[in-house]
Motif scaffolding. Structure first.
Motif, short mmCIF file in Angstrom:
data_model
loop_
_atom_site.label_atom_id
_atom_site.label_comp_id
_atom_site.label_asym_id
_atom_site.label_seq_id
_atom_site.Cartn_x
_atom_site.Cartn_y
_atom_site.Cartn_z
N GLU A 188 -23.29 9.26 8.83
CA GLU A 188 -24.13 10.45 8.93
C GLU A 188 -23.34 11.64 9.46
OE1 GLU A 188 -28.12 9.90 10.69
OE2 GLU A 188 -27.65 7.76 10.61
N LYS A 189 -22.22 11.35 10.10
CA LYS A 189 -21.30 12.39 10.58
C LYS A 189 -19.91 12.09 10.02
CE LYS A 189 -21.55 14.05 14.76
NZ LYS A 189 -21.55 14.12 16.24
N THR A 190 -19.80 12.10 8.70
CA THR A 190 -18.52 11.77 8.06
C THR A 190 -17.40 12.58 8.70
OG1 THR A 190 -19.57 11.14 5.99
CG2 THR A 190 -17.26 11.83 5.87
N THR A 191 -16.32 11.88 9.00
CA THR A 191 -15.22 12.44 9.76
C THR A 191 -13.89 12.08 9.12
OG1 THR A 191 -16.53 12.10 11.76
CG2 THR A 191 -14.19 12.50 12.08
N ILE A 192 -12.95 13.01 9.15
CA ILE A 192 -11.58 12.71 8.77
C ILE A 192 -10.72 12.85 10.02
CG2 ILE A 192 -9.57 13.41 7.41
CD1 ILE A 192 -11.47 14.15 5.17
N LEU A 193 -10.05 11.77 10.37
CA LEU A 193 -9.18 11.75 11.54
C LEU A 193 -7.73 11.85 11.09
CD1 LEU A 193 -10.87 8.83 13.51
CD2 LEU A 193 -11.13 11.28 13.93
N GLU A 194 -6.99 12.73 11.72
CA GLU A 194 -5.56 12.87 11.42
C GLU A 194 -4.74 12.17 12.49
OE1 GLU A 194 -4.36 16.81 10.39
OE2 GLU A 194 -6.12 17.17 9.16
N ILE A 249 -6.24 7.53 4.05
CA ILE A 249 -5.81 8.57 3.12
C ILE A 249 -4.30 8.72 3.25
CG2 ILE A 249 -6.03 11.00 2.50
CD1 ILE A 249 -8.80 10.93 3.92
N ILE A 250 -3.61 8.48 2.16
CA ILE A 250 -2.14 8.53 2.19
C ILE A 250 -1.68 9.89 1.69
CG2 ILE A 250 -0.02 7.43 1.33
CD1 ILE A 250 -1.78 4.87 0.99
N TYR A 278 0.80 -1.22 0.00
CA TYR A 278 0.00 0.00 0.00
C TYR A 278 0.83 1.28 0.00
CZ TYR A 278 -3.93 -3.08 0.84
OH TYR A 278 -4.88 -4.08 0.72
N GLY A 279 2.14 1.15 -0.20
CA GLY A 279 3.00 2.33 -0.31
C GLY A 279 3.15 3.11 0.98
N LYS A 295 2.49 8.31 9.91
CA LYS A 295 1.08 8.58 10.21
C LYS A 295 0.29 8.75 8.92
CE LYS A 295 2.38 11.80 13.76
NZ LYS A 295 2.09 13.11 14.31
N VAL A 296 -1.00 8.43 9.01
CA VAL A 296 -1.93 8.62 7.90
C VAL A 296 -3.19 9.32 8.43
CG1 VAL A 296 -1.14 6.65 6.54
CG2 VAL A 296 -2.94 6.33 8.26
#
Length: 186
Positions: free
Chosen positions: A144-150, A185-186, A129-130, A136-137
């Motif tokens: 219903e509460k789409t979230t992006i976690l860092e 998410i890379i 997967y490179g 960290k990714v």
């Protein structure tokens, strides 16, 4: 890249010595296997206590380890009146002091942390997967509460099965549940 999610509730890892203090010579009893090979939920439970409060029925995970560690959520930290650091498993620097109470005894140690968000992966998958050289990714959880976690740490071990681990606070905030498919998410 899609991976399965595992939501991790508060739990305890124990050394053999600390296990005997809490449970005597009774063996650690497996209830069910976890996704990561060799790891399991045990039948044993403890209480965790601070000067402010106590939380009962906290599960002990197996197998026994080289360190004792209590993993809680930020919400649990409010209940207990402590401020544990966010750490990778085994990193107990500045860990909060907590008392662990079992049926045969109790112990007080600086071993309480909030676990980092982390991705379990083996070397072959990391290469596939490179992700070689990446620490960290980010993760996108569609709901219903789409979230992006860092700041999701990558934890590599030869035996690991590809799985994202979040605590209950992160899972609840994004309305996610164990076995949901999430996007790295890379």
């Amino acid at each position: 890249m899609k991976v399965l999610l595992g939501i991790s509730n508060r739990h305890v890892h124990l050394t053999e010595e600390d296990y005997k203090t809490l449970f005597g010579n009774n063996p650690l009893e497996k209830v069910k296997d976890l996704v990561q090979p060799g790891e399991y939920a045990s039948n044993q439970k403890v209480s965790i206590k601070t000067e402010k409060n106590i939380i009962n029925n906290v599960r002990v995970l197996g197998p026994l380890r080289k360190y004792t560690q209590v993993e809680i959520s930020k919400t649990d930290s409010f209940t207990l009146g402590i401020q544990p650091p966010i750490r990778n498993s085994g990193d107990l620097e500045e860990a909060e002091k907590i008392t662990i109470i079992g049926p045969k005894g109790e112990l007080t140690k600086k071993c309480c942390i909030i676990a980092t968000r982390h991705l379990h992966i083996n070397k072959e998958e990391r290469e596939k997967y490179g992700l070689v050289g990446i620490e960290k990714v980010k993760v996108r959880i569609e709901s219903e509460k789409t979230t992006i976690l860092e700041d999701v740490f990558i934890k590599e071990s030869p035996n690991y099965v590809l799985e994202l681990h979040l605590d209950t606070d992160d899972g609840n905030a994004s309305l996610a549940k164990t076995k949901d498919e999430v996007e790295i998410i890379i």
